[in-house]
Write an enzyme that holds these catalytic residues in place. Structure first.
Site, short mmCIF file in Angstrom:
data_model
loop_
_atom_site.label_atom_id
_atom_site.label_comp_id
_atom_site.label_asym_id
_atom_site.label_seq_id
_atom_site.Cartn_x
_atom_site.Cartn_y
_atom_site.Cartn_z
N ARG A 109 -22.72 -20.72 -11.58
CA ARG A 109 -23.75 -21.47 -12.27
C ARG A 109 -25.08 -20.79 -11.96
O ARG A 109 -25.27 -20.29 -10.85
CB ARG A 109 -23.82 -22.91 -11.75
CG ARG A 109 -22.74 -23.83 -12.26
CD ARG A 109 -22.95 -24.16 -13.73
NE ARG A 109 -22.04 -25.17 -14.21
CZ ARG A 109 -21.08 -24.94 -15.13
NH1 ARG A 109 -20.92 -23.73 -15.64
NH2 ARG A 109 -20.30 -25.93 -15.53
N GLU B 106 -30.25 -21.16 -19.24
CA GLU B 106 -29.49 -20.62 -20.36
C GLU B 106 -29.40 -21.66 -21.48
O GLU B 106 -29.35 -22.86 -21.20
CB GLU B 106 -28.09 -20.21 -19.89
CG GLU B 106 -27.26 -21.33 -19.33
CD GLU B 106 -25.95 -20.85 -18.74
OE1 GLU B 106 -26.00 -20.00 -17.83
OE2 GLU B 106 -24.90 -21.32 -19.20
N HIS C 223 -23.01 -16.25 -20.81
CA HIS C 223 -22.08 -17.27 -20.30
C HIS C 223 -20.78 -17.27 -21.11
O HIS C 223 -20.41 -18.29 -21.72
CB HIS C 223 -22.72 -18.67 -20.31
CG HIS C 223 -22.02 -19.63 -19.38
ND1 HIS C 223 -22.63 -20.71 -18.80
CD2 HIS C 223 -20.74 -19.64 -18.90
CE1 HIS C 223 -21.77 -21.36 -18.03
NE2 HIS C 223 -20.60 -20.72 -18.08
#
Lengths: 312, 312
Positions: free
Chosen positions: B231, B260, B278
């Site tokens: 994360r 993000e 991601h």
């Protein structure tokens, strides 16, 4: 008068060590040998060689007392070994010290192609991620079927790296080898038909020229990814470019090309190919080890000792 | 009236399957729950959730009969699990099915950073290879020292993939674990000081916030490469950007970021970072498996059966 000639483009570190150890005559290419006078040429007994341009019979004949050509690199397809053997010239190379690096690059290119990482990087860096949303889904790599074309030492190092990626492993080689249960195929086509990832790790030279043919690429098919860390000559580049353009294969990761470094410009237009500038062994650590092994072969020859890594 | 609410941005395939199985109320975000009337909200007993925006106590209180939140993804730090537990709401996630993909991406980013593959690609594609010569030497990756920060299932899958790269393996975890001889470190700083490659594979949430601190990055040092597939919150991004700019660390491979997809724009200016959007679990196969597991948890709840992958 120097007994050693050093041909090719060496790093500063290697130049310094060659100079310190042998004080050689330095030339950029074998075509420059003729520019030396006859006495100088006759004095040469050992050559350090680094380069992809040919070292052929004609160049050898200009060095009548040459006893060894110590190649920088594991691939020695630039050297006419048959001609060298006929003249009693030994050839050495630098195997094994580069296996890790080349295998690392092969696995990295395989993952980069499968997971579209250059695309995804551009998607993020261009701001598309923020503006247009998630990058498109790509494909799962682990658990796939991988085929090694040429199960020599480097091929084996690549295969071993793929084991914890839960790959189903296949290979082609001139003869069946002892493996931990990897599946042998008797032709490159049969190998390509059985796998999603075809990794070329065979030697270069005439015997393997265009071994990755149009037919092999067709057998690899639309989900297939080709990885080449051997020599550009092993792939039919026209057929490869057609397959990449038409979706005949999914993508390619290439560290080697037929006309490198002036590669076929059609490659630049393709976005399903990872292009690397023949950097397989291009690390500080490995190039230092290769230079050392080349010099150790020269020293062994000059001292009348056994060569460390002869190829003929 | 529907018993299921589906919150988040689903793929077409998942939308179709959610509709077919549960005919849920679809909402883009938890903030839209309030737009439903009281009767509709009271009828909801199960929620499918996908997203990085919070699912907090307030949203839960709008759904008085909610019994389960089935999260799409292994990380559930967007969900206030303590608040859910207080209200008797079970939370599920989708572990394991994505481990392979995430581990693949971690290894790929590590190799890409170490071997400077994006740079090398640009060098080749821009014609510099042809015009200026070989790409600069970079670093040997195999044989290096790798540290896993958080040795859960994904961390272990990453470590196992690094074994045939002959890596010396180290890890930090809240407690020492059974491993094949990997070296345990009792603090993240100690781990970082012992390795060249620090791979963050811990859970997100408050407990691990900025666990990769300025001090950890200093301990990693100028040859250190940071890889993060966990994360964005686990890294102090200001300290990371400073370290990347100043040469405090060598490079980074990042799939996750604090803000993000609108990541800190300073990342775009850095050329020693591999940026991925991601996409760790972003493959067709794995996202399908994650969707299936999310729906299986919902079905189990609605049928009164045991949940497959509960987290509280």
């Amino acid at each position: 008068m120097s007994k050693v000639i050093a041909i090719g483009n060496y790093s500063e570190a290697d130049l310094a060590k060659l100079k310190e150890t042998f004080d050689p005559v330095f030339l950029a290419e074998t075509t420059e040998i003729g520019s030396l006078d006859e006495a100088a040429r006759a004095g040469i007994t050992a050559a350090a060689f680094k380069g992809h341009k040919p070292f052929g019979a004609e160049a050898m004949d200009l060095l009548p007392n040459l006893g060894v050509i110590a190649n920088f690199g594991v691939g020695y397809d630039s050297i006419n070994v048959a001609a060298a053997s006929e003249r009693g010239i030994k050839v050495t190379n630098t195997p094994d010290v580069l296996n890790d690096d080349v295998a690392d690059l092969a696995v990295a290119m395989l993952l980069m192609c499968g997971r579209e990482m250059e695309h995804a990087s551009k998607w993020a860096r261009s701001g598309s991620w923020a503006e247009k949303g998630e990058y498109r889904l790509n494909r799962k790599v682990s658990g796939g079927r991988a085929g090694i074309l040429g199960l020599g030492r480097i091929g084996r190092d690549i295969a071993e790296r793929l084991v914890p990626f839960k790959m189903d492993l296949h290979y082609w080689s001139r003869s069946e080898k002892e493996t931990p249960g990897w599946t042998y195929h008797s032709t490159p086509e049969a190998l390509a038909a059985a796998v999603d990832y075809l990794i070329v790790a065979t030697v270069g030279g005439k015997a393997t020229e265009k071994i990755v043919s149009k037919e092999v690429l067709e057998a690899l098919g639309p989900r297939g990814i080709l990885v080449n860390i051997s020599r550009g000559s092993t792939v039919d580049e026209d057929a490869l470019i057609d397959a990449l353009k038409s979706g005949g294969i999914y993508g390619a990761g290439l560290d080697v090309f037929v006309n490198e470094p002036r590669i076929d410009p059609r490659f630049y237009e393709l976005d399903n190919v990872v292009i690397q500038p023949h950097q397989g062994s291009g690390t500080v650590e490995t190039r230092a080890a290769m230079g050392q092994l080349q010099r150790d072969n020269l020293s062994a020859f000059l001292a009348g000792n056994d060569l460390l890594t002869p190829v003929n």
